[in-house]
Design an enzyme around this catalytic site. Sequence first.
Site, PDB file in Angstrom:
ATOM      1  N   TYR A 169     -25.220  77.862  74.000  1.00 15.50           N
ATOM      2  CA  TYR A 169     -24.941  77.240  72.701  1.00 15.50           C
ATOM      3  C   TYR A 169     -25.981  76.156  72.402  1.00 15.50           C
ATOM      4  CZ  TYR A 169     -22.674  73.994  69.435  1.00 15.50           C
ATOM      5  OH  TYR A 169     -22.413  73.138  68.389  1.00 15.50           O
ATOM      6  N   GLY A 226     -14.972  76.270  58.128  1.00 21.06           N
ATOM      7  CA  GLY A 226     -15.039  75.542  59.403  1.00 21.06           C
ATOM      8  C   GLY A 226     -14.499  74.125  59.266  1.00 21.06           C
ATOM      9  N   TYR A 274     -22.228  79.190  65.244  1.00 22.38           N
ATOM     10  CA  TYR A 274     -21.475  79.846  66.312  1.00 22.38           C
ATOM     11  C   TYR A 274     -21.134  78.729  67.294  1.00 22.38           C
ATOM     12  CZ  TYR A 274     -20.351  83.114  70.049  1.00 22.38           C
ATOM     13  OH  TYR A 274     -19.715  83.819  71.044  1.00 22.38           O
TER      14      TYR A 274
HETATM   15  N1  LIG Z   1     -17.246  71.225  66.932  1.00 20.68           N
HETATM   16  C1  LIG Z   1     -17.953  70.352  67.628  1.00 20.68           C
HETATM   17  O1  LIG Z   1     -17.449  69.700  68.550  1.00 20.68           O
HETATM   18  C2  LIG Z   1     -19.405  70.098  67.305  1.00 20.68           C
HETATM   19  C3  LIG Z   1     -20.117  69.199  68.117  1.00 20.68           C
HETATM   20  C4  LIG Z   1     -21.458  68.948  67.817  1.00 20.68           C
HETATM   21  C5  LIG Z   1     -22.051  69.577  66.741  1.00 20.68           C
HETATM   22  N2  LIG Z   1     -21.325  70.459  65.988  1.00 20.68           N
HETATM   23  C6  LIG Z   1     -22.016  71.116  64.879  1.00 20.68           C
HETATM   24  O2  LIG Z   1     -21.404  70.704  63.668  1.00 20.68           O
HETATM   25  C7  LIG Z   1     -21.459  71.769  62.703  1.00 20.68           C
HETATM   26  C8  LIG Z   1     -20.067  72.048  62.179  1.00 20.68           C
HETATM   27  O3  LIG Z   1     -19.235  72.444  63.268  1.00 20.68           O
HETATM   28  P1  LIG Z   1     -17.691  72.768  63.088  1.00 20.68           P
HETATM   29  O4  LIG Z   1     -16.985  72.121  64.218  1.00 20.68           O
HETATM   30  O5  LIG Z   1     -17.264  72.508  61.698  1.00 20.68           O
HETATM   31  O6  LIG Z   1     -17.711  74.363  63.366  1.00 20.68           O
HETATM   32  P2  LIG Z   1     -16.597  75.448  63.088  1.00 20.68           P
HETATM   33  O7  LIG Z   1     -15.291  74.810  62.755  1.00 20.68           O
HETATM   34  O8  LIG Z   1     -16.664  76.422  64.228  1.00 20.68           O
HETATM   35  O9  LIG Z   1     -17.121  76.146  61.768  1.00 20.68           O
HETATM   36  C9  LIG Z   1     -18.252  76.965  61.755  1.00 20.68           C
HETATM   37  C10 LIG Z   1     -18.086  77.997  60.661  1.00 20.68           C
HETATM   38  O10 LIG Z   1     -19.180  78.910  60.772  1.00 20.68           O
HETATM   39  C11 LIG Z   1     -18.656  80.229  60.652  1.00 20.68           C
HETATM   40  N3  LIG Z   1     -19.442  81.263  61.305  1.00 20.68           N
HETATM   41  C12 LIG Z   1     -19.564  81.528  62.632  1.00 20.68           C
HETATM   42  N4  LIG Z   1     -20.261  82.660  62.832  1.00 20.68           N
HETATM   43  C13 LIG Z   1     -20.592  83.120  61.592  1.00 20.68           C
HETATM   44  C14 LIG Z   1     -21.289  84.273  61.137  1.00 20.68           C
HETATM   45  N5  LIG Z   1     -21.770  85.196  61.978  1.00 20.68           N
HETATM   46  N6  LIG Z   1     -21.448  84.430  59.800  1.00 20.68           N
HETATM   47  C15 LIG Z   1     -20.929  83.527  58.913  1.00 20.68           C
HETATM   48  N7  LIG Z   1     -20.241  82.444  59.299  1.00 20.68           N
HETATM   49  C16 LIG Z   1     -20.075  82.239  60.616  1.00 20.68           C
HETATM   50  C17 LIG Z   1     -17.309  80.119  61.324  1.00 20.68           C
HETATM   51  O11 LIG Z   1     -16.507  81.229  60.964  1.00 20.68           O
HETATM   52  P3  LIG Z   1     -15.419  81.776  62.037  1.00 20.68           P
HETATM   53  O12 LIG Z   1     -14.462  80.665  62.268  1.00 20.68           O
HETATM   54  O13 LIG Z   1     -14.864  82.981  61.348  1.00 20.68           O
HETATM   55  O14 LIG Z   1     -16.218  82.103  63.266  1.00 20.68           O
HETATM   56  C18 LIG Z   1     -16.788  78.801  60.803  1.00 20.68           C
HETATM   57  O15 LIG Z   1     -16.132  78.906  59.556  1.00 20.68           O
HETATM   58  C19 LIG Z   1     -22.118  72.938  63.433  1.00 20.68           C
HETATM   59  O16 LIG Z   1     -23.493  72.924  63.170  1.00 20.68           O
HETATM   60  C20 LIG Z   1     -21.898  72.622  64.893  1.00 20.68           C
HETATM   61  O17 LIG Z   1     -22.880  73.240  65.720  1.00 20.68           O
HETATM   62  C21 LIG Z   1     -20.017  70.728  66.233  1.00 20.68           C
END
Ligand SMILES: NC(=O)c1ccc[n+]([C@@H]2O[C@H](COP(=O)([O-])OP(=O)(O)OC[C@H]3O[C@@H](n4cnc5c(N)ncnc54)[C@H](OP(=O)(O)O)[C@@H]3O)[C@@H](O)[C@H]2O)c1
Length: 295
Positions: free
Chosen positions: A126, A12, A62
Amino acid sequence: MSMRILLLGKIGQLGWELLRTLAPLGEVVALDYPEIDLSQAGAARQAVRLAAPQVIINASAYTAVDRAESEEPVALAVNGRTPGELAEEAAALGAALIHYSTDYVFDGAKGSPYLETDAPHPLNVYGSSKLAGEDAIQQVGGSFLILRTSWVYSLRRASFVTKVLEWSRGQPSLRVVSDQVSNPTWARMLAEITAQLLAKAGEHPAGWLSERRGLYHLAGDGYASRLEWAQAILRLDPKRGEQVARQILPARTAEFPTPARRPLFSALNCSRFTNVFGLRLPDWQESLRLAMEAG
Ligand SMILES: NC(=O)c1ccc[n+]([C@@H]2O[C@H](COP(=O)([O-])OP(=O)(O)OC[C@H]3O[C@@H](n4cnc5c(N)ncnc54)[C@H](OP(=O)(O)O)[C@@H]3O)[C@@H](O)[C@H]2O)c1
């Protein structure tokens, strides 16, 4: 120092950066889908038992905010149940758990940056699923940090930043919402600060973190509307010559209906983190400049 760390979500935005920033701290066992499917009950539990880490870092989630509206069971399993399993296993091992959550636990009605003591009220699946994960960890207790962040971006995976850059190459005029406001957060900075925290924790991270355990807001310093963020992206773009966009116009969220409702003002106040740990994320524009230069 040599720490044994289990990192979930290594592919991610955040996990990819963590894999690099954590490397100097010790041995990192890193997993992601499809090696592990966190929608399956017990998968997280088994991974912790196999790795027997001192620290678990959960960067998996997710994160498909709109798709979650029609895939609630999966979102709840990954974002709601998995963190509870990790917390239980961490407590059983005497390990520390670092978990990330989101500004989308709030409804955006407050109108000024949210504190950790403000009541959450998610507007979408979410946000509810992430809140369920926070609750599950807090119920277990132990040595944990829940770091609520917002508007995470990287330049290597599809993000708001890469989308704006792409639009700017294909359209003479962009329309971006001016009524959604939060803190843009560069995934690399979040990974850096996580590694620095662990370096401060020293040889016994669970004990050190246990004294400071709890919920913290941790996002890029300052806040902006999506329009202001997009304007900064275009201004800081190192390949501005490739832009065909000549203007960027404000729009309202209501003009772009999406399956999930989003909070309008979800900026986070991160003073608690700074007061406790003596670290802060840089100003969001400074981070964006560094991110754009890094490519
Ligand atoms: N992105 C944002 O704007 C944002 C904002 C606020 C908070 N956050 C939080 O920050 C953290 C990091 O976010 P990020 O942006 O780095 O997220 P991301 O890029 O979507 O990465 C999440 C990772 O989790 C994996 N994942 C999803 N479903 C899965 C499953 N069933 N089994 C195993 N792995 C799974 C994804 O794999 P796939 O790609 O194959 O699905 C991906 O590699 C998270 O806790 C998120 O909630 C993010």
